[in-house]
Design a protein around this motif. Structure first.
Motif, short mmCIF file in Angstrom:
data_model
loop_
_atom_site.label_atom_id
_atom_site.label_comp_id
_atom_site.label_asym_id
_atom_site.label_seq_id
_atom_site.Cartn_x
_atom_site.Cartn_y
_atom_site.Cartn_z
N TYR A 35 -13.41 18.54 -37.74
CA TYR A 35 -14.79 18.08 -37.62
C TYR A 35 -14.78 16.57 -37.45
CZ TYR A 35 -16.23 22.52 -39.77
OH TYR A 35 -16.43 23.85 -40.06
N GLN A 37 -17.54 13.31 -38.34
CA GLN A 37 -18.79 12.96 -38.99
C GLN A 37 -19.11 11.51 -38.66
OE1 GLN A 37 -18.89 12.98 -43.35
NE2 GLN A 37 -20.95 13.84 -43.28
N LEU A 43 -21.63 17.28 -40.07
CA LEU A 43 -20.31 17.54 -39.51
C LEU A 43 -20.46 18.30 -38.19
CD1 LEU A 43 -19.78 17.10 -42.60
CD2 LEU A 43 -17.81 18.60 -42.31
N LEU A 45 -18.26 20.35 -35.21
CA LEU A 45 -16.99 21.03 -35.02
C LEU A 45 -16.35 20.63 -33.69
CD1 LEU A 45 -15.05 23.22 -36.13
CD2 LEU A 45 -16.42 24.90 -34.88
N TYR A 48 -11.22 24.68 -33.54
CA TYR A 48 -10.78 25.49 -34.66
C TYR A 48 -9.71 26.46 -34.20
CZ TYR A 48 -14.05 29.11 -32.97
OH TYR A 48 -14.72 30.04 -32.20
N ASP A 59 -18.09 22.49 -30.75
CA ASP A 59 -19.26 21.97 -30.05
C ASP A 59 -19.00 20.68 -29.28
OD1 ASP A 59 -21.16 23.00 -32.90
OD2 ASP A 59 -20.89 24.04 -31.00
N LEU A 90 -12.49 14.98 -40.28
CA LEU A 90 -12.20 15.86 -41.41
C LEU A 90 -11.53 17.14 -40.93
CD1 LEU A 90 -15.61 15.29 -43.14
CD2 LEU A 90 -13.41 14.94 -44.29
#
Lengths: 115, 116
Positions: A35, A37, A43, A45, A48, A59, A90
């Motif tokens: 993520y 921020q 947050l 994404l 993944y 996204d 993160l």
């Protein structure tokens, strides 16, 4: 101790350089996440991975790349194509059942600044 | 409607006060709900999961209202150490080439400041 580690904690990059952020977990989790921020923002994404050698775009994947060669490791490369890379990054992991229903546990984060 | 929406605050309360946060979500198919706490310049940490029947952990109570699609967090007897940003997290299903894909979506957070 079980957990998620990220390194480095702070990273400075010149414009036009690629940098790779490390994320390692020893929780035996299948799923891992990246993520970003930004100040005052939630947050978002980036990528993944639900299993080794497989990953999906989130996204805001443009300008980023990842690999998942080992279950424990999910490095993120911020490429020069990412126009606004300064952010708090993160990494998280979860046991992962279908549908993204599991609790995610976070590493301490890497703060990237582009000079 | 945003997928996960929270009042950003800040909520400024005195020590000992009771404070409540709400969070609305857009996807009626959502099945997992969490509250995370994030301290300034730190990573989010799980505060509690939210169960259908509601659940309590010490001074913290979480509730789910499926009909109105919101979850809440109640903090009783606030402490100075409760000062933080509280993130609402919901699994949201989106259509994809492989069908429906669920992922956890994080709200932007509600900032709480507890004053002496």
């Amino acid at each position: 101790d079980g957990g998620i580690t990220q390194s480095p904690k702070y990273l400075f990059r010149k414009e036009g350089q690629n940098v790779t952020l490390s994320c390692e977990q020893n929780l035996n989790h299948d799923a891992m996440y990246w993520y970003r921020q930004d100040p005052g923002q939630g947050l978002r994404l980036i990528y993944y991975s639900q299993i080794v050698n497989d990953f999906q775009k989130g996204d805001i994947a443009e300008g980023y790349s990842v690999s998942r060669e080992k279950k424990e490791s999910f490095p993120l490369t911020v490429t020069s194509a990412q126009k606004n890379p300064t952010a708090f990054y993160l990494c998280a992991s979860s046991i992962d059942r279908p549908g993204g229903r599991d609790t995610q546990y976070f590493g301490p984060g890497t703060r990237l600044t582009v000079l | 409607r945003k997928e996960v929406e929270q009042d950003p605050g800040p909520f400024n309360v005195p020590e000992g006060a009771t404070v409540a946060f709400n969070c609305t979500y857009s996807n009626s198919a959502s099945q997992s709900f969490f509250w995370y706490r994030q301290d300034c310049r730190k990573e989010p940490k799980l505060l509690m999961s939210v169960y259908s029947s509601g659940n309590e952990d010490g001074r913290f109570t979480a509730q789910l209202n499926r009909a109105s699609q919101y979850i809440s967090l109640l903090i009783r007897d606030s402490k100075l150490s409760d000062s933080a940003t509280y993130l609402c997290v919901v699994n949201i299903f989106r259509a994809s080439n492989e069908g429906s894909q669920g992922n956890l979506i994080f709200g932007k957070g509600t900032k709480l400041s507890v004053k002496p």
